[in-house]
Design a protein around this motif. Structure first.
Motif, PDB file in Angstrom:
ATOM      1  N   GLU A   1       0.654  -1.201  -0.083  1.00 35.54           N
ATOM      2  CA  GLU A   1      -0.006  -0.067  -0.129  1.00 35.54           C
ATOM      3  C   GLU A   1       0.776   1.173  -0.004  1.00 35.54           C
ATOM      4  N   PHE A   2       2.103   1.375   0.784  1.00 35.34           N
ATOM      5  CA  PHE A   2       2.947   2.536   0.844  1.00 35.34           C
ATOM      6  C   PHE A   2       3.327   2.511  -0.582  1.00 35.34           C
ATOM      7  N   ILE A   3       3.860   1.546  -1.206  1.00 38.52           N
ATOM      8  CA  ILE A   3       4.423   1.742  -2.507  1.00 38.52           C
ATOM      9  C   ILE A   3       3.290   2.331  -3.517  1.00 38.52           C
ATOM     10  N   VAL A   4       2.190   1.628  -3.589  1.00 44.31           N
ATOM     11  CA  VAL A   4       1.166   2.000  -4.669  1.00 44.31           C
ATOM     12  C   VAL A   4       0.327   3.297  -4.311  1.00 44.31           C
TER      13      VAL A   4
ATOM     14  N   LEU B   1       7.520  -7.706  -5.029  1.00 48.82           N
ATOM     15  CA  LEU B   1       6.341  -6.752  -4.991  1.00 48.82           C
ATOM     16  C   LEU B   1       5.868  -6.681  -6.449  1.00 48.82           C
ATOM     17  N   SER B   2       6.761  -6.628  -7.534  1.00 50.48           N
ATOM     18  CA  SER B   2       6.056  -6.427  -8.920  1.00 50.48           C
ATOM     19  C   SER B   2       5.308  -7.519  -9.585  1.00 50.48           C
ATOM     20  N   THR B   3       5.856  -8.917  -9.179  1.00 49.31           N
ATOM     21  CA  THR B   3       4.984 -10.060  -9.840  1.00 49.31           C
ATOM     22  C   THR B   3       4.107 -10.519  -8.936  1.00 49.31           C
ATOM     23  N   THR B   4       4.333 -10.655  -7.530  1.00 48.46           N
ATOM     24  CA  THR B   4       3.466 -11.319  -6.780  1.00 48.46           C
ATOM     25  C   THR B   4       2.371 -10.280  -5.968  1.00 48.46           C
ATOM     26  N   LEU B   5       2.773  -9.568  -4.939  1.00 52.09           N
ATOM     27  CA  LEU B   5       2.042  -8.710  -4.187  1.00 52.09           C
ATOM     28  C   LEU B   5       0.923  -7.763  -4.854  1.00 52.09           C
ATOM     29  N   ILE B   6       1.698  -6.902  -5.731  1.00 51.26           N
ATOM     30  CA  ILE B   6       0.728  -6.036  -6.539  1.00 51.26           C
ATOM     31  C   ILE B   6      -0.351  -6.726  -7.329  1.00 51.26           C
ATOM     32  N   PRO B   7       0.008  -7.812  -8.304  1.00 48.75           N
ATOM     33  CA  PRO B   7      -0.975  -8.303  -9.020  1.00 48.75           C
ATOM     34  C   PRO B   7      -1.873  -9.187  -8.083  1.00 48.75           C
ATOM     35  N   ALA B   8      -1.603  -9.630  -7.025  1.00 57.93           N
ATOM     36  CA  ALA B   8      -2.481 -10.277  -6.174  1.00 57.93           C
ATOM     37  C   ALA B   8      -3.598  -9.341  -5.537  1.00 57.93           C
ATOM     38  N   TRP B   9      -3.033  -8.313  -5.246  1.00 52.21           N
ATOM     39  CA  TRP B   9      -4.039  -7.323  -4.558  1.00 52.21           C
ATOM     40  C   TRP B   9      -5.005  -6.719  -5.680  1.00 52.21           C
ATOM     41  N   TYR B  10      -4.206  -6.442  -6.726  1.00 45.19           N
ATOM     42  CA  TYR B  10      -4.975  -6.078  -8.169  1.00 45.19           C
ATOM     43  C   TYR B  10      -6.258  -7.006  -8.521  1.00 45.19           C
TER      44      TYR B  10
ATOM     45  N   LEU C   1     -23.269   8.823  -6.051  1.00 43.78           N
ATOM     46  CA  LEU C   1     -22.617   8.173  -7.079  1.00 43.78           C
ATOM     47  C   LEU C   1     -21.323   7.660  -6.858  1.00 43.78           C
ATOM     48  N   GLN C   2     -20.956   6.635  -7.589  1.00 43.49           N
ATOM     49  CA  GLN C   2     -19.719   6.101  -7.227  1.00 43.49           C
ATOM     50  C   GLN C   2     -18.870   6.053  -8.486  1.00 43.49           C
ATOM     51  N   GLU C   3     -17.776   6.341  -8.441  1.00 50.93           N
ATOM     52  CA  GLU C   3     -16.682   6.517  -9.572  1.00 50.93           C
ATOM     53  C   GLU C   3     -15.493   5.198  -9.501  1.00 50.93           C
ATOM     54  N   ARG C   4     -15.322   4.425 -10.673  1.00 54.99           N
ATOM     55  CA  ARG C   4     -14.150   3.620 -10.532  1.00 54.99           C
ATOM     56  C   ARG C   4     -13.489   3.533 -12.011  1.00 54.99           C
ATOM     57  N   VAL C   5     -12.266   3.502 -11.734  1.00 51.79           N
ATOM     58  CA  VAL C   5     -11.395   3.383 -12.922  1.00 51.79           C
ATOM     59  C   VAL C   5     -11.286   2.074 -13.433  1.00 51.79           C
TER      60      VAL C   5
ATOM     61  N   MET D   1      -2.150  -1.557 -13.155  1.00 54.28           N
ATOM     62  CA  MET D   1      -2.748  -1.940 -11.821  1.00 54.28           C
ATOM     63  C   MET D   1      -2.522  -1.043 -10.829  1.00 54.28           C
ATOM     64  N   ILE D   2      -1.211  -0.252 -11.082  1.00 56.78           N
ATOM     65  CA  ILE D   2      -1.155   1.077  -9.805  1.00 56.78           C
ATOM     66  C   ILE D   2      -2.154   1.969  -9.907  1.00 56.78           C
ATOM     67  N   ILE D   3      -2.637   2.464 -11.127  1.00 55.84           N
ATOM     68  CA  ILE D   3      -3.645   3.458 -11.173  1.00 55.84           C
ATOM     69  C   ILE D   3      -4.813   2.747 -10.673  1.00 55.84           C
ATOM     70  N   PHE D   4      -5.147   1.781 -11.218  1.00 66.20           N
ATOM     71  CA  PHE D   4      -6.351   1.104 -10.753  1.00 66.20           C
ATOM     72  C   PHE D   4      -6.597   1.095  -9.290  1.00 66.20           C
ATOM     73  N   LEU D   5      -5.535   0.750  -8.651  1.00 69.70           N
ATOM     74  CA  LEU D   5      -5.313   0.458  -7.039  1.00 69.70           C
ATOM     75  C   LEU D   5      -5.441   1.708  -6.443  1.00 69.70           C
ATOM     76  N   LYS D   6      -4.758   2.661  -6.822  1.00 64.32           N
ATOM     77  CA  LYS D   6      -4.543   4.136  -6.447  1.00 64.32           C
ATOM     78  C   LYS D   6      -5.996   4.738  -6.324  1.00 64.32           C
TER      79      LYS D   6
END
Length: 540
Positions: free
Chosen positions: A15-18, A51-60, A105-109, A532-537
């Motif tokens: 979360e800190f990185i993203v 971080l790049s291949t496991t943690l972020i994709p799993a969270w996404y 109203l909700q907004e999602r990327v 992924m990062i923009i989606f999560l952010k």
């Protein structure tokens, strides 16, 4: 350290990185690892690769499923779409979705996709169609809000959805038309030259701050206009009017006067100042209108026509207008009057305005309200006619089956209500058979509202029109949600409009996040990781 505790720490680091848009290499920097060791010596932070291949994709993956589940429960959604270019000159398109949930109203990327082909209308339509299929919203999209580019119009037409041109973009295009007026462009060039000189001169800043203190004026810096940025001409002139006395005092100061004379800088006259005052007075409403549809996170499309009506009255040339003011008004309104003239788009916006409790009184055309009445009655009457038709078929079958078994059931079938006949099969309870007539009467009473749904829709519309208009601070989606019990039919109808955006700024808001995500330090970030990062952010 337990496994659960380690996974929790991994989540927080991710979360800190993203969320902070930090480079992936941060987790391997010695300073970061020293900090983590001081906080918890037993915790080993993840590697950059993990971080790049496991943690972020799993969270996404988890968050994407959550968004998909949200959209699965939604009946009507609207999209916005826009394109942008990264510092590495890679082209991207961003698609956002908007829907109402519990009156909010909700907004999602949905996606930020790299584009490696010519951005034709056909290509954009195919890309958006893939995104819609991924989130299973193909049959739920009621409108697409995009800029006024021709390829976006083609894409919307191929997707068979209503295309709403970005209102903020339309206002900016109209504002830029004043550059094409020779009188205005020459006058603006003189002011711009003075502002540029004051920003470049080494002594100008301290001299102006001194004059600002003496004249008790805000210590604001001068601004420059950039044609690609919205309202910058208005902002430079507004700041010029505010600081005019400071500029005049600074130009007479010996520390600047010689430099100005040496550079042959043309002095600003009182006539230029009067023109600046007129310009601010005329263009302020356009600037305010832009803020209305670009500052809000979810500007509803129901406010487009009311704002246009107000602008039409303001930019109408009056006999008392000076030549300078009349020229500005004519240029602006000549451009704005050509917007939203397509019949289908105009009808959609009229209906959206009518169902916006803030602006419903702005629609006086009876034809608009007739269309809404037909839609309210048609959507429901068709549905209930189908329900009644099914009931009649069931009744016919039951009557045929029981005609030989029970004469009483046959006599009931001949009543004027054509209600469901009473079954005497063995599975029926004895109590039900004993009170069959009473149950039949209740079923008949309960069937009456189904037969009068069209009349109910008309009554709802009449009651809605009789209510006073709401304050502009009211949000239409929330208003309808709070009154869904009073207006159940109109609530369903209004849901087709309240989620539609007046401008594509929700997609453009992503550009700042995307720019930070793909900054100079992270320009080599893979497009799928950036997505992924923009989606999560933005969604978490």
């Amino acid at each position: 350290m337990t496994r659960e505790r380690k996974e929790e720490c991994h989540r927080k680091v991710t979360e800190f990185i993203v969320k902070g848009l930090q480079p992936f290499s941060t987790v391997e920097s010695p300073w970061f690892r020293e900090m983590v060791a001081a906080l918890n010596p037993r915790y080993q932070p993840p590697s950059r690769d993990m971080l790049s291949t496991t943690l972020i994709p799993a969270w996404y993956a988890v968050e994407r499923e959550r968004v998909q589940a949200e959209l699965e429960e939604t009946e009507h959604v609207a999209l916005t779409c826009d394109g942008w270019t990264s510092v590495a000159q890679d082209h991207y398109i961003t698609v956002t979705v908007h829907f109402a949930k519990g009156g909010q109203l909700q907004e999602r990327v949905l996606h930020t996709k790299a584009v490696y082909e010519a951005q034709t209308g056909e290509f954009l339509a195919e890309e958006i169609r893939h995104i819609m299929a991924e989130f299973n919203i193909q049959g739920k999209v009621v409108a697409l809000t995009v800029d006024n580019a021709a390829n976006m119009r083609v894409a919307a037409r191929m997707l068979k959805v209503v295309k709403i041109g970005c209102f903020a973009h339309s206002l900016n295009l109209a504002a830029q038309k004043v550059y094409t007026e020779p009188t205005v462009s020459n006058w603006a060039a003189r002011i711009r030259a003075v502002v540029v000189w004051l920003r470049k001169a080494s002594l100008a800043k301290p001299v102006m701050k001194e004059k600002q203190r003496l004249l008790d004026l805000p210590q604001h810096a001068m601004v420059l206009d950039v044609r690609t940025r919205w309202n910058t001409l208005y902002l430079i002139i507004e700041r010029f009017v505010e600081q005019y006395s400071v500029i005049q005092a600074a130009s007479l100061d010996p520390r600047l006067r010689r430099s100005m004379e040496r550079d042959r800088l043309q002095r600003i006259s009182d006539q230029d100042f009067r023109h600046a005052e007129e310009f601010v007075r005329v263009m302020r409403i356009l600037y305010t209108s832009t803020l209305c549809v670009s500052s809000e996170r979810t500007p509803a499309c129901g406010q487009i026509l009311p704002i246009l009506q107000k602008l039409e009255g303001h930019f109408k040339v009056q006999d008392a207008d000076s030549t300078f003011t009349a020229a500005i008004k004519k240029r602006v309104w000549d451009d704005l009057s050509k917007r939203y003239t397509d019949e289908n788009i105009r009808m959609f916006l009229e209906e959206a305005t009518s169902l916006d409790p803030r602006f419903k009184t702005k629609i006086m055309d009876a034809a608009v309200w007739s269309r809404l009445e037909e839609k309210a009655c048609g959507e429901n009457s068709g549905q209930h006619a189908l329900e009644i038709g099914v009931d009649k078929e069931d009744q016919l079958d039951e009557g045929m089956e029981e005609e030989e078994e029970d004469e009483e059931a046959a006599s009931m079938e001949n009543t004027t209500y054509t209600a469901v006949t009473t079954s005497h099969s063995a599975s029926d309870s004895a109590l039900g058979e004993l009170f069959a007539k009473e149950d039949l009467a209740l079923k008949t009473i309960q069937a009456v509202p189904l037969l009068d749904r069209s009349e109910k829709a008309r009554k709802e519309l009449k009651l809605y029109r009789a209510l006073p208009a709401e304050l502009t601070s009211t949000h239409p989606a929330e208003w309808w949600w709070e009154r869904r019990g009073t207006f159940p039919i109109l609530f369903d109808l209004a849901s087709n409009y309240t989620c539609v955006q007046a401008s594509s700024t929700p997609a453009e808001w992503i550009f700042s996040t995307a720019g930070d995500t793909l900054s100079q330090e992270k320009a080599c970030l893979a497009p799928e990781k950036a997505d992924m990062i923009i989606f999560l952010k933005k969604n978490c």
